[in-house]
Scaffold this motif. Sequence first.
Motif, PDB file in Angstrom:
ATOM      1  N   THR A 340       0.894  -1.154   0.110  1.00 44.80           N
ATOM      2  CA  THR A 340      -0.063   0.244   0.066  1.00 44.80           C
ATOM      3  C   THR A 340       0.711   1.665   0.024  1.00 44.80           C
ATOM      4  O   THR A 340       1.675   1.329   0.917  1.00 44.80           O
ATOM      5  CB  THR A 340      -0.836   0.058   1.203  1.00 44.80           C
ATOM      6  OG1 THR A 340      -1.635  -1.253   1.303  1.00 44.80           O
ATOM      7  CG2 THR A 340      -1.705   1.215   1.081  1.00 44.80           C
ATOM      8  N   VAL A 342       1.708   4.973   0.882  1.00 41.22           N
ATOM      9  CA  VAL A 342       1.355   5.929   1.928  1.00 41.22           C
ATOM     10  C   VAL A 342       2.068   7.260   1.578  1.00 41.22           C
ATOM     11  O   VAL A 342       3.541   7.146   1.560  1.00 41.22           O
ATOM     12  CB  VAL A 342       1.754   5.451   3.199  1.00 41.22           C
ATOM     13  CG1 VAL A 342       1.545   6.642   4.322  1.00 41.22           C
ATOM     14  CG2 VAL A 342       1.030   4.217   3.519  1.00 41.22           C
ATOM     15  N   ASN A 357       0.313  12.402   6.894  1.00 42.79           N
ATOM     16  CA  ASN A 357       0.004  11.143   6.040  1.00 42.79           C
ATOM     17  C   ASN A 357      -1.100  11.082   5.439  1.00 42.79           C
ATOM     18  O   ASN A 357      -2.154  11.158   5.893  1.00 42.79           O
ATOM     19  CB  ASN A 357       0.554   9.900   6.989  1.00 42.79           C
ATOM     20  CG  ASN A 357       2.127  10.034   7.475  1.00 42.79           C
ATOM     21  OD1 ASN A 357       2.762  10.526   6.637  1.00 42.79           O
ATOM     22  ND2 ASN A 357       2.057   9.457   8.634  1.00 42.79           N
ATOM     23  N   CYS A 358      -1.327  10.339   4.174  1.00 39.79           N
ATOM     24  CA  CYS A 358      -2.506  10.213   3.245  1.00 39.79           C
ATOM     25  C   CYS A 358      -2.171   8.984   2.572  1.00 39.79           C
ATOM     26  O   CYS A 358      -1.091   8.539   2.473  1.00 39.79           O
ATOM     27  CB  CYS A 358      -2.729  11.263   2.380  1.00 39.79           C
ATOM     28  SG  CYS A 358      -2.888  13.035   3.189  1.00 39.79           S
ATOM     29  N   THR A 359      -3.297   8.248   2.512  1.00 42.17           N
ATOM     30  CA  THR A 359      -3.386   7.023   1.662  1.00 42.17           C
ATOM     31  C   THR A 359      -3.425   7.231   0.071  1.00 42.17           C
ATOM     32  O   THR A 359      -4.179   8.473  -0.220  1.00 42.17           O
ATOM     33  CB  THR A 359      -4.379   6.047   2.179  1.00 42.17           C
ATOM     34  OG1 THR A 359      -4.206   5.000   1.248  1.00 42.17           O
ATOM     35  CG2 THR A 359      -5.806   6.661   1.918  1.00 42.17           C
ATOM     36  N   ASN A 361      -4.295   4.367  -1.440  1.00 45.25           N
ATOM     37  CA  ASN A 361      -5.084   3.102  -1.763  1.00 45.25           C
ATOM     38  C   ASN A 361      -4.175   2.082  -2.348  1.00 45.25           C
ATOM     39  O   ASN A 361      -3.815   1.124  -1.827  1.00 45.25           O
ATOM     40  CB  ASN A 361      -6.393   3.435  -2.746  1.00 45.25           C
ATOM     41  CG  ASN A 361      -7.346   4.300  -1.870  1.00 45.25           C
ATOM     42  OD1 ASN A 361      -7.495   4.205  -0.594  1.00 45.25           O
ATOM     43  ND2 ASN A 361      -7.868   5.422  -2.623  1.00 45.25           N
ATOM     44  N   GLU A 390      -7.262  10.790   2.523  1.00 43.34           N
ATOM     45  CA  GLU A 390      -7.079  10.299   1.263  1.00 43.34           C
ATOM     46  C   GLU A 390      -6.547  11.354   0.353  1.00 43.34           C
ATOM     47  O   GLU A 390      -7.149  12.584   0.175  1.00 43.34           O
ATOM     48  CB  GLU A 390      -8.297   9.426   0.639  1.00 43.34           C
ATOM     49  CG  GLU A 390      -8.259   9.047  -0.606  1.00 43.34           C
ATOM     50  CD  GLU A 390      -9.531   8.553  -1.144  1.00 43.34           C
ATOM     51  OE1 GLU A 390      -9.413   7.837  -2.494  1.00 43.34           O
ATOM     52  OE2 GLU A 390     -10.493   8.596  -0.640  1.00 43.34           O
TER      53      GLU A 390
END
Length: 671
Positions: A340, A342, A357-359, A361, A390
């Motif tokens: 994943t 990040v 921090n953001c995803t 996906n 996100e």
Amino acid sequence: MEQKLGRMEALIAEINQHNYHYYTLDKPTISDGEYDKLYDELVSLEQESGVVLPQSPTQRVGGELLKGFAPHRHRARLWSLDKAQHAEALNAWHQRVAKGVADYNAKHPDEPPLPAPAYVIELKFDGLTLNLTYENGELVQAATRGNGVVGEGILAQVKTIRSVPLTIPYKDGIIEVQGEGIMHLSVLQAYNATAAEPLKNARNAAAGALRNLNPKVTAERKLSAYIYNVGYAEEAEFADHAEMIQFLRDNQFKVNPYLVYSDAIEEVQQELERVALMRAELDFLIDGAVVKVVDMRTREALGYTDKFPRWAVAYKFESEEATTLLKEVGWEVGRTGKITPVAKVEPVELAGVTVQNCTLNNAGDIARKNLTHALGTHVFIRRSNDVIPEILGKADEAEQGEEIAIPATCPSCGTELEQRGAHLFCNNKLACRPQIIGRIVHFASRDAMDIETFSVMTAEQLYEECEVHDPADLYELTYDDLIKLERFGDKKARNLLDAFEASKTRDLASFLFSLGIPNTGKATTRLLANHYRDLDRIMAAEAEELVELPDIGAIVAESITGFFRDPAIRTSIERLRALGVKAEPEQPAAVREDSPFHGKTVVLTGTLSALTRDDAAKRLEALGAKVTGSVSKKTDYVVAGDNAGSKLAKARDLGIEVIENEQEFLRLLGD
């Protein structure tokens, strides 16, 4: 020809009624197959006759490309709302309302006095305002808000929204109603999963679709609409807000179930704080709530300023979206081997939290959002709930940055990665450190084998110093192995060994959950345990028989059978059983048939204080209930404890009965 037209009229009436039950009430009355037969028959008759009646549901798929938007003058002005963003501003507005009521009563002693101010709270939807015009019961125009006096005619686009009725029972002349066109977040997620150009957020998706000159684009986005106001009516009058809302419901408009009434401004403030907390659980965007005076005579007496009604105020929440700089992207390995991305971003305040921090996906998401060359550029981020925010996309599509490198090998063990759909996976289950530690931590977790005092730090220490690379290795550890470890004294070592021993008696459902079978959760593993009541039978089950069980589809069935075909998994299970792990089913209790839960489908969400979720599920099953993990139209009850999440919001959206009082729940259980 007359016979065909008669049949078409009958089909239109029947289909529109089914649409109302499905899209507005969320309570379908026929199966999809039966609906399709009616719809196909109507399409066939329209093709044979060359006639399409005005209220036909076939118009909802979108027509030809339009040349432009025609201006539409609203019959009644669509007002903006004054804003309040804190308790002091809300209380100041309340004081102005109370003073206005007192002044009016003093100046009109011969009239019945206006009542003391009472309020209704509604959600403030974040979409595109719609103004719908009906004449003698037929939808004849739909328009945007525009400047409040003149908007843009978007009738063809709005006709694609299936929750907007094309005809209504009210036939007494012209009526205009207002609402909000929205795109549900779940619909946006499904759309973006296959879209060549993903949409950045649900608000822009709805607004862009409704102001698109091609109605087919609008239809593809599967929008919905909540109606909340009657702006103009030639005949209808209402004494208060509740009466108006009931009128909307009676005329088959989709009205959001959230409506809270109060006659104390302190209670209003408390409720607004609760709405702010539940915001992340909703399946649609809101940017605040609207507080309105309930009584219609009071609204008329208070009147308007040049811009706003004096009888309503918008309570705005903090923004959930922001723009920031994308600094770098790292890749994390999960217990299933999924890789994943990040992202690290320039710290930014978002909904009361500093986000760093953001995803992203998955690797496919980076390409779909046109973020391949986005390092060092400004991006939109959204914090839609309490999990990691996100990245939605670039703030400026023209801005070019450095490339985000997609790894070819596992960042932990160096194994070549495999692409499965949009995700990258490391298949090195036996020697990839993060996967092994993740599986062991999951195995020991409370809902699995419930090994007390176990932690991620413990798993890492045992991996490094005792070569614990498989859950079975835990049960081969000795006192001598543990006592030599840093931070392990006599008591801690003995407590952990006792916890290992106690976990051997965990029931079959918990053991199955501890294995971490892909695409399965606690509800599915409990279902398997209750149905087969034997581990060997579950391991030998074929996908064809698994899909016959409720709530197990083809993907989950293949995940289960594929998992148990893995030689490494079978070896691990054999070792666990040889070391004393029983994995036996619980003895079923006698099912009572006199309970309100008997034969009902129940979903548990949130935290209960008197008993655990597992205990509650067992109690319900003993009463003949079916306990599932997801809310759907087939759900009969949702039991909501503290900090209930999105399941509670979905239940409210679907109109499902919610039990929020724990004492009431215990009473129904028989306590």
